[in-house]
Design a protein around this motif. Sequence first.
Motif, PDB file in Angstrom:
ATOM      1  N   LEU A  94      38.911  29.165  48.986  1.00 43.87           N
ATOM      2  CA  LEU A  94      38.947  30.114  50.091  1.00 43.87           C
ATOM      3  C   LEU A  94      38.463  31.487  49.636  1.00 43.87           C
ATOM      4  O   LEU A  94      37.685  32.145  50.330  1.00 43.87           O
ATOM      5  CB  LEU A  94      40.359  30.211  50.669  1.00 43.87           C
ATOM      6  CG  LEU A  94      40.852  28.998  51.448  1.00 43.87           C
ATOM      7  CD1 LEU A  94      42.327  29.147  51.802  1.00 43.87           C
ATOM      8  CD2 LEU A  94      40.017  28.784  52.704  1.00 43.87           C
ATOM      9  N   SER A  95      38.902  31.912  48.464  1.00 40.05           N
ATOM     10  CA  SER A  95      38.476  33.202  47.924  1.00 40.05           C
ATOM     11  C   SER A  95      36.964  33.217  47.696  1.00 40.05           C
ATOM     12  O   SER A  95      36.288  34.184  48.046  1.00 40.05           O
ATOM     13  CB  SER A  95      39.213  33.487  46.617  1.00 40.05           C
ATOM     14  OG  SER A  95      38.730  34.664  46.019  1.00 40.05           O
ATOM     15  N   SER A  96      36.449  32.146  47.125  1.00 40.01           N
ATOM     16  CA  SER A  96      35.003  32.048  46.868  1.00 40.01           C
ATOM     17  C   SER A  96      34.194  32.046  48.157  1.00 40.01           C
ATOM     18  O   SER A  96      33.031  32.433  48.164  1.00 40.01           O
ATOM     19  CB  SER A  96      34.682  30.783  46.074  1.00 40.01           C
ATOM     20  OG  SER A  96      35.261  30.857  44.797  1.00 40.01           O
ATOM     21  N   SER A  97      34.822  31.615  49.244  1.00 42.36           N
ATOM     22  CA  SER A  97      34.154  31.575  50.543  1.00 42.36           C
ATOM     23  C   SER A  97      34.239  32.911  51.276  1.00 42.36           C
ATOM     24  O   SER A  97      33.759  33.023  52.402  1.00 42.36           O
ATOM     25  CB  SER A  97      34.774  30.483  51.419  1.00 42.36           C
ATOM     26  OG  SER A  97      34.571  29.229  50.834  1.00 42.36           O
ATOM     27  N   GLY A  98      34.890  33.878  50.644  1.00 47.58           N
ATOM     28  CA  GLY A  98      34.948  35.208  51.238  1.00 47.58           C
ATOM     29  C   GLY A  98      36.209  35.540  52.003  1.00 47.58           C
ATOM     30  O   GLY A  98      36.281  36.587  52.650  1.00 47.58           O
ATOM     31  N   VAL A  99      37.209  34.672  51.952  1.00 43.71           N
ATOM     32  CA  VAL A  99      38.468  34.973  52.637  1.00 43.71           C
ATOM     33  C   VAL A  99      39.149  36.120  51.897  1.00 43.71           C
ATOM     34  O   VAL A  99      39.266  36.099  50.672  1.00 43.71           O
ATOM     35  CB  VAL A  99      39.380  33.722  52.694  1.00 43.71           C
ATOM     36  CG1 VAL A  99      40.721  34.049  53.311  1.00 43.71           C
ATOM     37  CG2 VAL A  99      38.685  32.603  53.463  1.00 43.71           C
TER      38      VAL A  99
ATOM     39  N   VAL B  75      38.114  32.359  38.320  1.00 47.86           N
ATOM     40  CA  VAL B  75      36.798  32.981  38.398  1.00 47.86           C
ATOM     41  C   VAL B  75      35.819  32.153  37.587  1.00 47.86           C
ATOM     42  O   VAL B  75      36.025  31.894  36.400  1.00 47.86           O
ATOM     43  CB  VAL B  75      36.844  34.431  37.857  1.00 47.86           C
ATOM     44  CG1 VAL B  75      35.461  35.054  37.864  1.00 47.86           C
ATOM     45  CG2 VAL B  75      37.825  35.263  38.669  1.00 47.86           C
ATOM     46  N   ASP B  76      34.758  31.717  38.248  1.00 48.34           N
ATOM     47  CA  ASP B  76      33.696  30.968  37.596  1.00 48.34           C
ATOM     48  C   ASP B  76      32.829  31.958  36.823  1.00 48.34           C
ATOM     49  O   ASP B  76      32.361  32.958  37.391  1.00 48.34           O
ATOM     50  CB  ASP B  76      32.863  30.255  38.658  1.00 48.34           C
ATOM     51  CG  ASP B  76      31.759  29.406  38.095  1.00 48.34           C
ATOM     52  OD1 ASP B  76      31.467  29.490  36.880  1.00 48.34           O
ATOM     53  OD2 ASP B  76      31.153  28.657  38.877  1.00 48.34           O
TER      54      ASP B  76
END
Length: 61
Positions: free
Chosen positions: A26-31, A54-55
């Motif tokens: 969700l974080s990576s998707s911009g949430v 974090v990638d």
Amino acid sequence: MAVARAGLEARGIATHSTRRTLITNLSSSGVSLPVLRKITGHLRDRVLLRYIEVDPAQVSL
């Protein structure tokens, strides 16, 4: 436990790891963090941030 009923324990899957994956995705998707806090029930960003992986490819130097 749902993971045990689904027969996924032998694969190293746990409810906590699925929670971490969901929050990271969700974080990576911009949430935003406030929305993630509301979804997860966390009261503080400091605690929530422990779940977000974090990638290294996302980090530009």
